[in-house]
Structure formats: structure tokens, C-alpha cells
Design a protein around this motif. Structure first.
Motif, PDB file in Angstrom:
ATOM      1  N   VAL A   1       0.840  -1.192   0.000  1.00 52.38           N
ATOM      2  CA  VAL A   1       0.000   0.000   0.000  1.00 52.38           C
ATOM      3  C   VAL A   1       0.875   1.241   0.000  1.00 52.38           C
ATOM      4  N   VAL A   2       0.545   2.197  -0.854  1.00 51.03           N
ATOM      5  CA  VAL A   2       1.240   3.485  -0.892  1.00 51.03           C
ATOM      6  C   VAL A   2       0.247   4.547  -0.443  1.00 51.03           C
ATOM      7  N   CYS A   3       0.621   5.284   0.601  1.00 53.74           N
ATOM      8  CA  CYS A   3      -0.263   6.304   1.154  1.00 53.74           C
ATOM      9  C   CYS A   3       0.566   7.415   1.772  1.00 53.74           C
ATOM     10  N   ARG A   4      -0.109   8.465   2.219  1.00 51.63           N
ATOM     11  CA  ARG A   4       0.586   9.532   2.923  1.00 51.63           C
ATOM     12  C   ARG A   4       1.141   8.998   4.250  1.00 51.63           C
ATOM     13  N   LYS A   5       2.222   9.610   4.712  1.00 51.41           N
ATOM     14  CA  LYS A   5       2.831   9.141   5.950  1.00 51.41           C
ATOM     15  C   LYS A   5       1.963   9.416   7.168  1.00 51.41           C
ATOM     16  N   ASP A   6       1.027  10.361   7.032  1.00 50.21           N
ATOM     17  CA  ASP A   6       0.135  10.645   8.158  1.00 50.21           C
ATOM     18  C   ASP A   6      -1.189   9.885   8.047  1.00 50.21           C
ATOM     19  N   HIS A   7      -1.285   8.943   7.092  1.00 46.93           N
ATOM     20  CA  HIS A   7      -2.511   8.165   6.925  1.00 46.93           C
ATOM     21  C   HIS A   7      -2.661   7.207   8.099  1.00 46.93           C
ATOM     22  N   ASN A   8      -3.911   6.949   8.522  1.00 41.34           N
ATOM     23  CA  ASN A   8      -4.118   6.096   9.694  1.00 41.34           C
ATOM     24  C   ASN A   8      -3.718   4.633   9.460  1.00 41.34           C
ATOM     25  N   LEU A   9      -3.563   4.219   8.204  1.00 38.16           N
ATOM     26  CA  LEU A   9      -3.100   2.853   7.940  1.00 38.16           C
ATOM     27  C   LEU A   9      -1.669   2.629   8.418  1.00 38.16           C
ATOM     28  N   THR A  10      -0.900   3.687   8.528  1.00 40.82           N
ATOM     29  CA  THR A  10       0.508   3.547   8.941  1.00 40.82           C
ATOM     30  C   THR A  10       0.640   3.187  10.413  1.00 40.82           C
ATOM     31  N   GLN A  11      -0.452   3.292  11.176  1.00 38.20           N
ATOM     32  CA  GLN A  11      -0.369   3.026  12.617  1.00 38.20           C
ATOM     33  C   GLN A  11      -0.152   1.533  12.897  1.00 38.20           C
ATOM     34  N   ASN A  12      -0.754   0.686  12.113  1.00 47.71           N
ATOM     35  CA  ASN A  12      -0.599  -0.761  12.309  1.00 47.71           C
ATOM     36  C   ASN A  12      -0.087  -1.428  11.031  1.00 47.71           C
ATOM     37  N   TRP A  13       0.908  -0.788  10.418  1.00 43.84           N
ATOM     38  CA  TRP A  13       1.358  -1.223   9.102  1.00 43.84           C
ATOM     39  C   TRP A  13       1.920  -2.641   9.109  1.00 43.84           C
ATOM     40  N   ASP A  14       2.471  -3.072  10.245  1.00 40.46           N
ATOM     41  CA  ASP A  14       3.075  -4.405  10.283  1.00 40.46           C
ATOM     42  C   ASP A  14       2.039  -5.523  10.352  1.00 40.46           C
ATOM     43  N   GLU A  15       0.759  -5.167  10.477  1.00 38.06           N
ATOM     44  CA  GLU A  15      -0.301  -6.164  10.501  1.00 38.06           C
ATOM     45  C   GLU A  15      -1.341  -5.887   9.423  1.00 38.06           C
ATOM     46  N   LEU A  16      -0.964  -5.134   8.407  1.00 39.66           N
ATOM     47  CA  LEU A  16      -1.906  -4.689   7.380  1.00 39.66           C
ATOM     48  C   LEU A  16      -2.322  -5.851   6.484  1.00 39.66           C
ATOM     49  N   THR A  17      -3.647  -5.989   6.268  1.00 35.31           N
ATOM     50  CA  THR A  17      -4.181  -7.035   5.394  1.00 35.31           C
ATOM     51  C   THR A  17      -5.121  -6.397   4.366  1.00 35.31           C
ATOM     52  N   TRP A  18      -5.589  -7.220   3.419  1.00 42.95           N
ATOM     53  CA  TRP A  18      -6.535  -6.728   2.416  1.00 42.95           C
ATOM     54  C   TRP A  18      -7.794  -6.162   3.077  1.00 42.95           C
ATOM     55  N   ARG A  19      -8.202  -6.771   4.155  1.00 41.77           N
ATOM     56  CA  ARG A  19      -9.436  -6.351   4.827  1.00 41.77           C
ATOM     57  C   ARG A  19      -9.339  -4.894   5.295  1.00 41.77           C
ATOM     58  N   ASP A  20      -8.149  -4.476   5.705  1.00 43.01           N
ATOM     59  CA  ASP A  20      -7.971  -3.111   6.222  1.00 43.01           C
ATOM     60  C   ASP A  20      -8.146  -2.049   5.139  1.00 43.01           C
ATOM     61  N   MET A  21      -8.141  -2.438   3.868  1.00 44.41           N
ATOM     62  CA  MET A  21      -8.220  -1.456   2.776  1.00 44.41           C
ATOM     63  C   MET A  21      -9.650  -1.143   2.363  1.00 44.41           C
TER      64      MET A  21
END
Length: 287
Positions: free
Chosen positions: A161-181
Motif C-alpha cells: 500500500v502506498v499512502c501519505r505518511k500521516d494516513h491512519n493505515l501507517t499506525q498498524n502497518w506491520d499487521e496490514l491485510t486486504w481487509r484493512d483497505m
């Protein structure tokens, strides 16, 4: 004969001309006599060859131009054969243009500064078209095998995933799955067709935005319009501005190949550049 004649006229003696030409004086004298026989008139006023006849002077002026042109032509031919001269037409994807290509071109131009290089960045489908129409010598991108052309695998890299560094997805990036998108605006791009993961299908289907151009895509992500998926190397050029977040359940990878025209039609410069890229790949300098 012209080279022999101009050497004798320039040096004013058979012995000095012979030394400059790397021939024996007798060989130079015989060549000069054959030339005068062909002309049908003497070119020197004395046997010592120190002074030209009026006809000899006229022929000398013309001969110098022809010999200089011949030597220049030979020099160009030798330069082409050594890849010192010539041209190179490259068609590459933006991620290639922004990452390892500059180093490869730098090495090549340092060794072959007189080669003219034409570099165009475009998507992989356009690269394949340019190669088929013989408008590119070498293409580098996500390319299928093309009949009659040579393909070399360079590397593969994972999607993330490519996003802004302040995007909330970056908070749990090490557990990111398709569902989170699912709850985020997804901007599709020209590489999405390479992702065959089942869980990605609904995300792509729900997207209302397709942006094939990478520069425009990155601009929208920077502005906070949405997020996208790109291979790691494709996102590397913007790592200071954007975040690249690997997905723990992604299996798709992008394969990058170098495709070249058949060796018999490649210019020496193009062949040398292809060999350079292959050497960098073997040394682990790519990908």
C-alpha cells in the motif's frame, strides 16, 4: 595511392613519407609511380620529390580532402564497432527510470560519451508496442515474451500500500491485510491487473478511479485523495514523501524483464548497454 601521394608531397621525400606510412621507400616509390601512370603526367618536378608540378599541386589539394574524409569515415566505423559512437533507444517504465536506470546510464556514458541516447518512460504495454514496431532497441518493464526478441529476467518485487505518511493505515502497518483497505478510497493503476489475490478483487471492483500515469497517481496520493498499490521499487522514488506498507497476506509480485531486439539487428551501443544491465543484475545491483 592518394594516401601515399599526399604523404610524399607533405614530407618532401620518399624516405620520410615511407617512415610515416610504415612502408619501405621502394614500396612507396612503386605506389607513387603507379599513381602517376594512372594520372598520365608527372606530379613532382624532381626525382627527389621535393617540389610538386602545377598539376601535382591541384591534385594534392583535392587528395588531402579525400584522404581526410576517408580517415574520418574509418574512424566513425571503428567508433561504431567499439560502441564509442552510435545511438541507443530505451523504453522503460517510470519505476525503472527513477531507480537503477540512472546509475546504469551513468556507467555507460562514462565509457561511451559520444553515444546518443533516447530514453522514454511509459507503461509496459506501450513498451511492448515500441519493441514490436522496432522503435526501441531495449525495453525494461513488466513484459511478456515477444516472439523473435530476447527476454532476460531482472528482478521481482512485492506489492504494498502506498499512502501519505500521516494516513491512519501507517499506525498498524506491520499487521496490514486486504481487509484493512476496504474502508478507504482506492486509486487503481495500470499494475493492478498483476495482482491475482482473491481478496483484492472486491477492492478493485469498488474503485471509482483509474490512473495509469504514475506521476498523476502519486500526485493524487500525496494530496490525500486516496491510497494505491505499487511494487516496492515503483514506490521507492517517493519514499521521502509517502509510506510503503507491505501487506501480510499479499502473494502477488511484479516481475521485471529486459527485452532486446535480436542481436543481429542491435547497434553495438545497444548491445553493450544490454550487457551492462545484465552484469549489474548478476552483481545484485538491480532490484
Amino acid at each position: 595511392m592518394l594516401r601515399c601521394f599526399t604523404a610524399v608531397a607533405r614530407h618532401g621525400s620518399l624516405s620520410d613519407a615511407a617512415e610515416a606510412l610504415g612502408r619501405t621507400p621502394s614500396a612507396v616509390s612503386m605506389m607513387l609511380k603507379q599513381f602517376e601512370d594512372n594520372i598520365g603526367a608527372p606530379l613532382f618536378e624532381t626525382a627527389r620529390k621535393s617540389r610538386l608540378t602545377p598539376l601535382g599541386q591541384l591534385i594534392f589539394d583535392e587528395a588531402r580532402r579525400e584522404v581526410r574524409h576517408f580517415e574520418n569515415t574509418v574512424s566513425v566505423i571503428e567508433g561504431l564497432a567499439r560502441s564509442d559512437l552510435g545511438y541507443l533507444r530505451l523504453a522503460v517504465t517510470p519505476s525503472v527510470a527513477n531507480t537503477f536506470l540512472p546509475d546504469a546510464v551513468l556507467q555507460f556514458t562514462q565509457a561511451h560519451p559520444k553515444v546518443q541516447i533516447d530514453i522514454r518512460d511509459m507503461d509496459s504495454a506501450s513498451i511492448a508496442t515500441e519493441l514490436r514496431r522496432e522503435r526501441a532497441d531495449i525495453g525494461i518493464g513488466t513484459l511478456e515474451a515477444i516472439e523473435g526478441l530476447h527476454r532476460t529476467h531482472l528482478f521481482s518485487d512485492e506489492f504494498g500500500v502506498v499512502c501519505r505518511k500521516d494516513h491512519n493505515l501507517t499506525q498498524n502497518w506491520d499487521e496490514l491485510t486486504w481487509r484493512d483497505m476496504h474502508d478507504h478510497v482506492f486509486i487503481a493503476n495500470g499494475l493492478c491487473h498483476l495482482i491475482t489475490d482473491t481478496d483484492f478483487g472486491p477492492i478493485l471492483a469498488a474503485s471509482r478511479m483509474m490512473v495509469p500515469n504514475t506521476t498523476s497517481l502519486i500526485g493524487l496520493v500525496k494530496a490525500g485523495v486516496g491510497i494505491t498499490l505499487l511494487p516496492r521499487l515503483a514506490a521507492a522514488a517517493w519514499q521521502n514523501d509517502l509510506a510503503f506498507l507491505p501487506l501480510v497476506d499479499v502473494t502477488a509480485r511484479r516481475d521485471v524483464h529486459m527485452v532486446t531486439q535480436p542481436s543481429q539487428v542491435l547497434t553495438p551501443a545497444a548491445r553493450t548497454f544490454g550487457e551492462l544491465v545484465s552484469a549489474l543484475n548478476r552483481d545484485g545491483m538491480i532490484g
